[in-house]
Write an enzyme that holds these catalytic residues in place. Structure first.
Site, short mmCIF file in Angstrom:
data_model
loop_
_atom_site.label_atom_id
_atom_site.label_comp_id
_atom_site.label_asym_id
_atom_site.label_seq_id
_atom_site.Cartn_x
_atom_site.Cartn_y
_atom_site.Cartn_z
N ASP A 1 56.60 2.84 23.92
CA ASP A 1 56.32 2.14 25.18
C ASP A 1 57.01 0.79 25.21
O ASP A 1 57.33 0.27 26.28
CB ASP A 1 54.82 1.98 25.39
CG ASP A 1 54.26 3.26 25.94
OD1 ASP A 1 54.05 4.19 25.15
OD2 ASP A 1 54.11 3.35 27.18
N LYS B 1 51.62 5.34 21.76
CA LYS B 1 50.25 5.84 21.94
C LYS B 1 49.38 5.62 20.71
O LYS B 1 49.82 5.85 19.58
CB LYS B 1 50.34 7.33 22.31
CG LYS B 1 49.02 8.04 22.52
CD LYS B 1 48.13 7.37 23.54
CE LYS B 1 48.79 7.21 24.89
NZ LYS B 1 48.03 6.29 25.78
N GLN C 1 47.12 13.98 25.85
CA GLN C 1 48.49 14.20 26.32
C GLN C 1 49.22 15.25 25.48
O GLN C 1 50.10 15.94 25.97
CB GLN C 1 49.29 12.89 26.30
CG GLN C 1 48.92 11.90 27.39
CD GLN C 1 47.87 10.92 26.94
OE1 GLN C 1 47.06 11.22 26.06
NE2 GLN C 1 47.85 9.73 27.52
N ARG D 1 52.92 9.18 34.02
CA ARG D 1 52.74 8.35 32.82
C ARG D 1 53.91 8.60 31.89
O ARG D 1 54.73 9.49 32.10
CB ARG D 1 51.38 8.56 32.15
CG ARG D 1 50.73 9.89 32.23
CD ARG D 1 51.36 10.99 31.43
NE ARG D 1 51.67 10.62 30.07
CZ ARG D 1 52.61 11.17 29.33
NH1 ARG D 1 53.36 12.14 29.83
NH2 ARG D 1 52.84 10.79 28.09
N GLY D 2 53.94 7.77 30.80
CA GLY D 2 55.11 7.78 29.93
C GLY D 2 56.03 6.66 30.42
O GLY D 2 56.31 6.56 31.62
O1 MRU Z 1 49.41 6.43 28.15
P1 MRU Z 1 50.67 7.23 28.29
O2 MRU Z 1 50.43 8.69 28.41
O3 MRU Z 1 51.57 6.69 29.38
O4 MRU Z 1 51.42 6.99 26.90
C1 MRU Z 1 52.68 7.57 26.72
C2 MRU Z 1 53.27 7.31 25.39
O5 MRU Z 1 52.70 6.66 24.55
C3 MRU Z 1 54.67 7.82 25.17
O6 MRU Z 1 54.85 8.16 23.82
C4 MRU Z 1 55.69 6.74 25.56
O7 MRU Z 1 55.42 6.22 26.83
C5 MRU Z 1 57.08 7.26 25.52
S1 MRU Z 1 57.37 8.42 26.80
C6 MRU Z 1 58.98 8.93 26.71
#
Ligand code: MRU
Length: 359
Positions: free
Chosen positions: A249, A260, A208, A60-61
């Site tokens: 994202d 997030k 997270q 994820r990320g």
């Molecule tokens: O749901 P996730 O854990 O994939 O969300 C991740 C985030 O919101 C991060 O802040 C974002 O993807 C940037 S990661 C470098």
């Protein structure tokens, strides 16, 4: 904006931790759902396994999802023997991977680039196409790390010595191909003595922050304290936060930023208390085809992720929860966007266009 620099390799970067590797039977991913209790690496041999890993947040990320999807394309194409089936299979796999998570634009960005590589090599047959896609995916992987290091260098300069910095969710090495975006900035600033301590938001519902950011900071030896998400107001009002840095994202053309769920709340509080609020993200997270935050698709996840904590129900039976995975922070609340080509400031339409080289 600071002076734009190309994201070229210097060849001297030290090894960095990556949550994925191309080795063994295919793509090896660190299963992030098991952290911090267990470090389990899982092998993906077919693209369906990569898609599943993305859906259930084993990987994820936004940047990490993009690179994993690139390797997923390789897994999908490498078993094709009949040149006639190549294009059909590519479309099928690209659609499968693209359907996993809607908000992180790096996924679509990577699949689109993969398509260009595919189109340039498909006439040479399945074997050559697989080789070309694999070489490209490896390069994307290495490039993401270089980009993050460059972002770290640009962002570190924004913090005064010993700053107490708050971050939300996980935008570290785990969320990228390595080094991280927001956490890369924090690491880089810490190495320069600019960070004294990190406040880590636990980040409900999937934690997270508590599970992943705390795990990374501990490994790096950077001092941190974990706080519940609803502590941000108290911390800011007591003057305990000097700066905030988060990942993204998707960033719209006007600078509105999806990240997030809970990020917007922190940004509003930062504005109220006059604390700088930074977003760190590569240019691949900026979606110039999306004009503003209202046009960003927001992923809604299962109610169960809220009503249960690690398989234990914490709400009355049959409770329905609303589980937005992301929220949108309007550009006006963002002090600056840290990218690999420099630090962008408002008005973002203009600084984003300049970052992409528009004259
Ligand atoms: O749901 P996730 O854990 O994939 O969300 C991740 C985030 O919101 C991060 O802040 C974002 O993807 C940037 S990661 C470098």
């Amino acid at each position: 904006m600071t002076e734009p620099q190309p994201a070229a390799a210097t060849g001297t970067e030290p090894e960095t931790f990556s949550p994925m590797r191309w080795e063994g039977p295919g793509l090896r991913l660190l299963d992030q759902t098991r952290l911090p209790l267990e470090e389990v690496w899982m092998d993906c041999e077919i693209p369906e396994q990569v898609a599943d890993a993305i859906r259930r947040l084993a990987v994820r990320g936004a940047p990490a999802i993009g690179v994993a999807a690139a390797y997923g394309l390789v897994l999908g194409i490498r078993t094709v023997r009949d040149p006639e089936r190549l294009a059909g299979r590519f479309d099928e796999v690209s659609e499968l991977l693209g359907s996993t998570r809607p908000t992180a634009v790096n996924l679509r960005w990577a699949l689109e680039r993969g398509r260009q590589v595919f189109l340039a090599s498909a006439a040479d047959g399945p074997e050559a196409t697989t080789a070309a896609l694999l070489a490209w995916a490896r390069e994307l992987h290495a490039d993401d790390v270089r980009i993050n290091r460059r972002m770290g260098a640009h962002g570190a300069a924004l913090f005064a010595a010993g700053s107490r910095v708050l971050t939300h969710c996980n935008a570290g090495a785990l969320a990228t191909a390595g080094y991280g975006t927001a956490l890369g900035v924090i690491q880089s600033a810490w190495e320069q003595g600019r960070v004294g301590q990190v406040w880590v938001d636990e980040t409900r519902p999937l934690l997270q922050g508590a599970r992943l950011t705390a795990w990374e900071l501990k490994r790096l030896g950077i001092p941190f304290r974990l706080v519940t998400d609803n502590s941000a107001g108290a911390l800011l009002s007591q003057g305990l936060v000097d700066g905030i840095v988060v990942g993204a994202d998707r960033i719209a053309a006007n600078g509105d930023t999806a990240n997030k769920i809970g990020t917007y709340t922190v940004a509003v509080l930062a504005h109220r208390h006059k604390v700088p609020f930074y977003v760190a993200a590569p240019l691949s997270t900026i979606d110039r085809a999306t004009p503003n935050g209202a046009a960003i698709p927001i992923e809604e996840r299962k109610s169960l992720e809220v009503t249960e904590v690690f398989g234990t129900r914490v709400a009355p039976e049959d409770t329905q929860a609303l589980n937005f995975a992301f929220d949108v922070t309007p550009a006006e609340l963002i002090t600056a966007i840290i990218t690999e080509v420099g630090v962008l400031r408002a008005p973002y339409e203009r600084s984003i266009a300049a970052a992409f080289g528009d004259s």
